[in-house]
Write a protein that holds these residues in place. Structure first.
Motif: not given
Length: 67
Positions: A27-32, A52-59
């Motif tokens: 879902a994220m833009l790949l060009w950047n 990038c520091g994105t924090h993922y949580t597993l539902k």
């Protein structure tokens, strides 16, 4: 020209259907984006992207016995 942008912390909730988890997600833009990195989220239910520091949580939390 060296232009810097603000680093915005992102929180993303994923499901077992999103496994194996990688960042950037489809879902994220790949060009950047940064190089794709797979994140081991199954054992703890949480993962942090080292790029990038994105924090993922597993539902639903950690997945027991996931192959």
């Amino acid at each position: 020209m060296n232009q810097q942008s603000n680093n915005k912390t992102r929180e993303i909730e994923v499901t077992a259907d999103d496994l194996p988890l990688h960042c950037p997600t489809p879902a994220m833009l790949l060009w950047n984006s940064h190089p794709r990195v797979f994140l081991p989220i199954e054992a703890t239910g949480e993962a942090l992207c080292p790029y990038c520091g994105t924090h993922y949580t597993l539902k639903g939390g950690a997945v027991a016995g996931h192959h």
